[in-house]
Enzyme design. Structure first.
Site, PDB file in Angstrom:
ATOM      1  CG  ASP A 258      -5.073 -10.303   3.042  1.00 25.24           C
ATOM      2  OD1 ASP A 258      -4.744 -10.818   1.953  1.00 25.24           O
ATOM      3  OD2 ASP A 258      -4.854  -9.103   3.320  1.00 25.24           O
TER       4      ASP A 258
ATOM      5  CG  HIS B 268      -1.972  -1.053   1.199  1.00 26.49           C
ATOM      6  ND1 HIS B 268      -2.900  -1.180   0.190  1.00 26.49           N
ATOM      7  CD2 HIS B 268      -2.226  -2.070   2.064  1.00 26.49           C
ATOM      8  CE1 HIS B 268      -3.683  -2.221   0.436  1.00 26.49           C
ATOM      9  NE2 HIS B 268      -3.291  -2.782   1.569  1.00 26.49           N
TER      10      HIS B 268
ATOM     11  CG  HIS C  84      -6.678  -5.384   1.665  1.00 25.93           C
ATOM     12  ND1 HIS C  84      -6.146  -6.337   2.509  1.00 25.93           N
ATOM     13  CD2 HIS C  84      -7.847  -4.983   2.216  1.00 25.93           C
ATOM     14  CE1 HIS C  84      -6.959  -6.497   3.553  1.00 25.93           C
ATOM     15  NE2 HIS C  84      -8.009  -5.695   3.406  1.00 25.93           N
TER      16      HIS C  84
ATOM     17  CG  ASP D 246      -2.879  -8.408   0.540  1.00 32.00           C
ATOM     18  OD1 ASP D 246      -2.198  -8.805   1.497  1.00 32.00           O
ATOM     19  OD2 ASP D 246      -3.916  -7.708   0.674  1.00 32.00           O
TER      20      ASP D 246
HETATM   21  C1  OKP Z   1      -3.130  -4.395   4.540  1.00 29.02           C
HETATM   22  B1  OKP Z   1      -2.740  -5.545   3.605  1.00 29.02           B
HETATM   23  C2  OKP Z   1     -11.195  -3.293   7.430  1.00 29.02           C
HETATM   24  C3  OKP Z   1     -10.233  -2.142   7.661  1.00 29.02           C
HETATM   25  C4  OKP Z   1      -8.985  -2.361   6.901  1.00 29.02           C
HETATM   26  C5  OKP Z   1      -6.705  -1.557   6.458  1.00 29.02           C
HETATM   27  C6  OKP Z   1      -6.396  -2.849   5.840  1.00 29.02           C
HETATM   28  C7  OKP Z   1      -4.973  -2.911   5.369  1.00 29.02           C
HETATM   29  C8  OKP Z   1      -4.597  -4.240   4.761  1.00 29.02           C
HETATM   30  N1  OKP Z   1     -12.517  -3.040   7.856  1.00 29.02           N
HETATM   31  N2  OKP Z   1      -7.908  -1.487   7.256  1.00 29.02           N
HETATM   32  O1  OKP Z   1      -3.111  -5.358   2.273  1.00 29.02           O
HETATM   33  O2  OKP Z   1      -3.174  -6.835   4.052  1.00 29.02           O
HETATM   34 ZN    ZN Z   2      -4.312  -7.319   2.482  1.00 26.74          ZN
END
Ligand code: OKP
Ligand code: ZN
Length: 343
Positions: free
Chosen positions: A285, A159, A197, A195
């Site tokens: 994840d 990120h 996200h 990932d």
């Molecule tokens: C980091 B990585 C969920 C809130 C999420 C940030 C997530 C960051 C993920 N309700 N807050 O990509 O695993």
């Molecule tokens: Zn993630």
């Protein structure tokens, strides 16, 4: 394969992240790396190696100098302002406001970040630098001829943009490693981000470049963090037009319910690009039991993921990103790497 790991990850141990409207214990915690390390050793995936020190040169090929300077001094400025708790940003530039660089630490935290889930602690800078060295040591193993290597990076990186932190990330380990492969004489490098996200930082770093392909499978940003990046219409800019491929999937997606097909599409694009080296931003994840995510991959799906990536026949550096189901995290990472080794 080499499993690169540094104990310095422990220096990133935030007191809280803002989630669901409340300050809560961070899901991105030191126990994650401990669980992964133990599971990989138990499964006999490889041998642990300490990272080498690469200095800031390779970091500055990806991140802006003023941002790196900010990260290196943020805790000092924060504590000099009288605070004792870990630093979280509290406000950001809104439409109609001036996107200038403020002077106070509170202003700088907002200027250089995009969320309130990423605490800066006394050890953050050292931990982030160690994670970058872990990734660079993995890249060196690949340049030295290894078919695969695993960089157990923590804090994660995908990120983090050239001048912006967030999503538990400060330095973009995968991008630093990918750029390291380029500098180390690989002409074409690809990043595959699996990932849950979207890897907004990695995408933005390489967005206008034709020498680094970025392909990502992630939860649809219309419904998931980081919300403002990762749409299918983002395909690259300028020389890099066509060198970004986003494959967003609906929350709830399972392996047979869309994930496998997306992975096949990703691999087809990667084959077309014919990279000399591949960096996989490995987040698990996507697991059905993950506490902050909503895909439905099962333990048995992770060896398939590793095997299919191996099928590309490209030297591959795995860089650890997310995965927060502590009880299954290590086994799922071991399953990906085990599948890769068998594949
Ligand atoms: C980091 B990585 C969920 C809130 C999420 C940030 C997530 C960051 C993920 N309700 N807050 O990509 O695993
Ligand atoms: Zn993630």
């Amino acid at each position: 394969m080499d499993l690169i790991y540094s104990d310095e990850h422990r220096l990133q141990d935030g007191a809280a992240e803002l989630i669901d409207g409340r300050l809560q214990p961070p899901v991105e915690c030191p126990m994650r790396a401990d669980a992964i390390r133990e599971a990989l050793l138990t499964a006999g995936i490889g041998t642990l190696r300490e990272p080498s020190e690469y200095g800031l040169g390779p970091v500055l090929r990806v991140h802006d100098a003023d941002y790196v300077e900010f990260l290196s001094r943020a805790w000092e400025l924060w504590s000099a302002s009288g605070r004792t708790w870990h630093a979280l940003p509290l406000n950001w530039v809104g439409r109609g406001m001036s996107p200038v660089r403020p002077e106070s630490i509170d202003g700088l935290l907002g200027y250089y970040s995009f969320d309130a889930g990423t605490p800066i602690t006394p050890g953050t800078w050292r931990a982030a630098r160690a994670a970058a060295n872990v990734a660079l040591t993995g890249a060196t193993a690949i340049l030295d001829g290894a078919e695969g290597a695993f960089a157990l990076c923590r804090p994660p990186g995908h990120h983090a943009a050239a001048d912006c932190y967030g999503g538990y990330c400060f330095l973009n380990n995968a991008a630093i490693a990918a750029q390291g492969l380029r500098v180390g004489a690989m002409d074409r490098v690809a990043v595959l981000d699996v990932d849950y996200h979207h890897g907004n930082g990695t995408q933005s770093i390489f967005y206008a470049r034709a020498d680094v392909l970025f392909v990502s499978i992630h939860a649809d940003p219309a419904h998931e963090f980081p919300y403002f990046s990762g749409y299918a219409r983002e395909t690259g800019a300028e020389a890099g037009e066509g060198c970004t491929l986003n494959l967003p999937l609906a929350p709830g997606t399972s392996w047979e319910g869309g994930y496998r097909a997306a992975l096949e599409a990703a691999l087809e694009r990667l084959r077309g690009f014919a990279p000399d080296g591949l960096v996989v931003s490995l987040g698990v994840d996507t697991f059905e039991g993950d506490p902050i995510s909503r895909f439905r991959l099962q333990a048995q799906d992770y060896p398939k993921l590793g095997r299919m990536i191996r099928g590309l026949g490209v030297p591959t550096l795995f860089v650890m990103e997310g995965g927060y189901a502590l009880e299954a995290l290590g086994a799922n990472v071991a399953a990906v790497l085990g599948g890769f080794l068998e594949g």
